[in-house]
Motif scaffolding. Structure first.
Motif, PDB file in Angstrom:
ATOM      1  N   LYS A   1      -6.817   0.926  -1.593  1.00 53.28           N
ATOM      2  CA  LYS A   1      -7.788   0.950  -0.512  1.00 53.28           C
ATOM      3  C   LYS A   1      -8.535  -0.379  -0.560  1.00 53.28           C
ATOM      4  O   LYS A   1      -9.096  -0.747  -1.587  1.00 53.28           O
ATOM      5  N   VAL A   2      -8.519  -1.120   0.539  1.00 53.89           N
ATOM      6  CA  VAL A   2      -9.057  -2.481   0.546  1.00 53.89           C
ATOM      7  C   VAL A   2     -10.225  -2.578   1.521  1.00 53.89           C
ATOM      8  O   VAL A   2     -10.093  -2.237   2.704  1.00 53.89           O
TER       9      VAL A   2
ATOM     10  N   ASP B   1      -8.993   1.327  -5.582  1.00 53.24           N
ATOM     11  CA  ASP B   1     -10.085   1.198  -4.625  1.00 53.24           C
ATOM     12  C   ASP B   1     -10.796  -0.120  -4.907  1.00 53.24           C
ATOM     13  O   ASP B   1     -11.533  -0.236  -5.902  1.00 53.24           O
ATOM     14  N   VAL B   2     -10.558  -1.126  -4.061  1.00 54.33           N
ATOM     15  CA  VAL B   2     -11.082  -2.452  -4.368  1.00 54.33           C
ATOM     16  C   VAL B   2     -11.947  -2.984  -3.232  1.00 54.33           C
ATOM     17  O   VAL B   2     -11.700  -2.703  -2.050  1.00 54.33           O
ATOM     18  N   VAL B   3     -12.946  -3.744  -3.633  1.00 51.71           N
ATOM     19  CA  VAL B   3     -13.748  -4.527  -2.699  1.00 51.71           C
ATOM     20  C   VAL B   3     -13.490  -5.997  -3.009  1.00 51.71           C
ATOM     21  O   VAL B   3     -13.548  -6.412  -4.166  1.00 51.71           O
ATOM     22  N   ILE B   4     -13.190  -6.756  -1.968  1.00 50.40           N
ATOM     23  CA  ILE B   4     -12.940  -8.191  -2.136  1.00 50.40           C
ATOM     24  C   ILE B   4     -14.037  -8.944  -1.400  1.00 50.40           C
ATOM     25  O   ILE B   4     -14.319  -8.667  -0.223  1.00 50.40           O
TER      26      ILE B   4
ATOM     27  N   HIS C   1      -2.079  -4.636   8.013  1.00 44.28           N
ATOM     28  CA  HIS C   1      -2.419  -3.818   6.845  1.00 44.28           C
ATOM     29  C   HIS C   1      -3.675  -2.983   7.058  1.00 44.28           C
ATOM     30  O   HIS C   1      -4.184  -2.372   6.105  1.00 44.28           O
ATOM     31  N   ALA C   2      -4.182  -2.944   8.286  1.00 42.47           N
ATOM     32  CA  ALA C   2      -5.373  -2.149   8.632  1.00 42.47           C
ATOM     33  C   ALA C   2      -6.571  -2.504   7.761  1.00 42.47           C
ATOM     34  O   ALA C   2      -7.334  -1.629   7.337  1.00 42.47           O
ATOM     35  N   ILE C   3      -6.732  -3.785   7.476  1.00 45.01           N
ATOM     36  CA  ILE C   3      -7.902  -4.261   6.748  1.00 45.01           C
ATOM     37  C   ILE C   3      -8.938  -4.693   7.780  1.00 45.01           C
ATOM     38  O   ILE C   3      -8.660  -5.555   8.619  1.00 45.01           O
TER      39      ILE C   3
END
Length: 684
Positions: A541-542, A516-519, A570-572
């Motif tokens: 999960k991005v 589970d990452v936040v960029i 990629h559904a980002i």
């Protein structure tokens, strides 16, 4: 130039070096450059800088250089991307000097002429309505055109003829009339032509405008002046111009005896996606994606065929000519990377050609600047061919083997100096090693590989795995020291940044991605988007946040299109216009505070891992340690740098000059780093 062993084909049998003729015009080989808006004009005229850019390719052995991408014939075809104006008699004198300049190198010169139609912008140039066969909006240039009446049609036909006459008076060898997605192509395509009069409906009716234009052009220039058309072989989408219709259109024009050649392209250019995936494919595209399709088209028509679309290497170009897919192969962007391709090929030095890596900086507002050839577009101040210095023999020490350091070493050695390069890591390349590790950007490594090969040829002493300190540098007894140590990720700009992971750590594989990452992207460059794609491919999960108003804001439009496409795949779903202000612990997880720069609202987002991109800070400790030993206190004079002059020694007691370049000065991009090195070391 170092001459290599002639390849197995043998120069005398190389199909690329065979002459070719159309009517009375002979091309000395089969390699050309297609027309493009290079951004070097002045008030719509091809002035000295514009001409020198093309002349360099002529010096390099090119058979044909086309110019004037989308040169306008009429006042309601506006200048939206720095085109030439062939609708004005003033251009004739410029063309006469241009043709004389190019012809002295035995190279042919042609211009593209066009009316943009609905591709124009009503607020550009003369603030006139755009025009088209039907009042259908073009998404890319956002205009609702006026439907042309017969007066408009007759007026524009005459304008094409006048423009063609000006080109002939200018002494050039021919023209191509732009059809695809421009006004002529808009008449041809069933999707943009909904007319019910004699200019719409059947294919023959939709081709009527093209035939009128070419008939008028022929009437004005005669049969001895080359006239071709830039034409799509297939618009690539249902409901648009098909392969069969495109072929039938050319057969109509052939039957009338109006064409000397077809410059074939593929697809449409009415949206960013169509433009970058079809017409001008970039790094994410395969090499020469439409070559076989164009070859099939060529087999069905009787006039010569040219083609350009990411034909960036000699092997592909040779295949195109040897196997009869093309009559002339266009290596347009490849010649921005290296205008001396043909001369190197003739010398048996094919291996020394600077590669086009497929980056699209040359299509950006910075055009025609190549990502790794700083001389393109700067021919008057930064020559492509580096001359030996009158003061050759100096000892130059370069610290850092990234793009800036590699270019500094290459240029210094080419100037005849003795060069030592220290690199702390086991490989040359710097940040490019991270950028090219995976995905569609892998071809960037060509920037490094070519320079590494050049350093070996130039006998530069390259010392890998050597973390140089001030004593190592002083021991070399240098005359010039160039610090190209790059930067390190900026991880100190917000409270809690020490809890975060840098994009570099992820790209290098030093830190594993969590589920589970936040960029957070604080630059609008490639690294954050590249990590987001890596995380999505790894199944994480991005969530992606950016301080900018849109994705990849700092990049050329073609790269933005690629990233937008990848994010959709990629559904980002990125969130824009927010600043990350703090990262704190939250019960075994991390919590980031995001400030909306428009509303002032703060949103707290939790995740297992926060990955941040905020550019770099200069890694410049060695530079500061060496300043006291230098003669110039580490100061680079900007006036001398921009004028291409040798740097002053300064008043210090030290023996050597000290300079720093690239990200060791400030966080920028590859082109800026290489340009720093070329300007500084080209004057040593």
């Amino acid at each position: 130039m170092q001459v290599a062993t002639v390849n197995s084909i043998g120069l005398s049998n190389d199909p690329l070096l065979k002459p070719f003729a159309i009517k009375g015009v002979t091309f000395r080989n089969r390699i050309m450059s297609t027309s493009h808006a290079c951004g070097l004009e002045s008030d719509g005229m091809p002035v000295e800088r514009y001409q020198r850019y093309h002349e360099e390719k002529a010096k390099g052995g090119l058979a044909l250089t086309m110019f004037g991408g989308s040169s306008n014939v009429s006042p309601d075809s506006p200048n939206v991307f720095r085109q030439l104006n062939v609708g004005n008699d003033a251009i004739v004198a410029h063309l006469q000097s241009f043709s004389a300049r190019i012809h002295q190198h035995d190279t042919r010169l042609m211009c593209q002429i066009t009316h943009l139609g609905r591709r124009g912008e009503f607020w550009a140039s003369n603030w006139l309505p755009t025009i088209g066969p039907s009042p259908l909006r073009e998404p890319l240039h956002r205009n609702f055109p006026k439907e042309m009446d017969r007066h408009d049609i007759d007026r524009v036909v005459k304008d094409f003829g006048d423009a063609a006459w000006r080109c002939k008076e200018g002494g050039i060898d021919g023209i191509e009339v732009m059809a695809a997605s421009h006004l002529i192509g808009q008449f041809m395509s069933p999707s943009t032509n909904r007319r019910t009069d004699s200019f719409g409906g059947s294919l023959e009716n939709r081709c009527r405008f093209a035939r009128m234009v070419l008939e008028e052009v022929r009437r004005r220039v005669g049969d001895d002046f080359l006239v071709g058309i830039r034409h799509t072989v297939d618009e690539g989408t249902d409901g648009w111009l098909t392969f069969d219709e495109s072929l039938a259109a050319i057969h109509l024009l052939e039957r009338d005896g109006l064409l000397d050649f077809v410059n074939a392209i593929y697809g449409r250019m009415d949206t960013d996606v169509a433009l970058t995936t079809h017409n001008m494919p970039g790094m994410a595209s395969p090499i020469a994606p439409w070559l076989e399709r164009v070859g099939s088209f060529k087999r069905e028509i009787g006039v010569p065929v040219f083609h350009a679309a990411r034909i960036s290497d000699i092997a592909t170009a040779r295949h195109a000519i040897r196997d009869g897919l093309l009559d002339m192969v266009a290596m347009t962007r490849a010649h921005i990377a290296d205008p001396y391709i043909v001369r190197k090929l003739e010398a048996g030095a094919e291996h020394s050609i600077r590669p086009c890596v497929g980056a699209t900086q040359c299509q950006s507002p910075l055009r025609p600047a190549c990502i790794h050839n700083p001389s393109s577009g700067r021919e008057a101040t930064l020559p492509h061919q580096i001359e030996r210095s009158a003061q050759a023999g100096k000892k130059v020490v370069v610290i850092g083997g990234g793009p800036a350091g590699l270019e500094a070493a290459r240029v210094s050695a080419s100037r005849g100096h003795r060069v030592v390069l220290f690199e702390a890591g086991p490989k040359l390349g710097g940040q490019i090693l991270l950028a090219s590790r995976s995905g569609w950007r892998r071809d960037l490594i060509g920037i490094v590989d070519w320079r590494a090969q050049e350093l070996e040829r130039l006998e530069v002493s390259v010392r890998l795995d050597t973390y140089a300190d001030d004593e190592d540098v002083l021991r070399e007894d240098p005359d010039v020291v160039v610090i190209a140590t790059g930067g390190t990720p900026d991880m100190e700009w917000i409270p809690g940044a020490d809890r975060c992971t840098s994009v570099w750590d992820v790209l290098s594989g030093n830190v594993q991605l969590k589920s589970d990452v936040v960029i957070y992207d604080g630059t609008g460059r490639n690294p954050a988007a590249q990590v987001a794609e890596m995380a999505a491919l790894a199944g994480s999960k991005v969530r992606f946040f950016s301080s900018d108003g849109f994705l990849a804001q700092e990049l050329p439009y073609a790269e933005r299109v690629i990233w937008k496409k990848r994010f959709y795949e990629h559904a980002i779903s990125p969130v824009f216009d927010v600043e990350l202000t703090e990262v704190s612990n939250a019960g075994g997880r991390l919590a980031g505070s995001f400030f909306n720069i428009y509303t002032g609202d703060v949103q707290v987002i939790e995740a297992e891992q926060f990955i941040i991109e905020h550019g770099t800070l200069p890694f410049d400790s060695l530079y500061h340690e060496l300043r006291e030993y230098s003669s110039n206190d580490g100061v680079t004079s900007l006036n001398e740098l921009l004028a291409g002059k040798q740097q002053p020694n300064g008043t210090g007691a030290g023996k050597f000059q000290l300079h720093r370049i690239g990200d060791a000065v400030a966080s920028r991009n590859i082109h800026a780093a290489i340009l720093d090195a070329a300007r500084l070391c080209g004057a040593l």
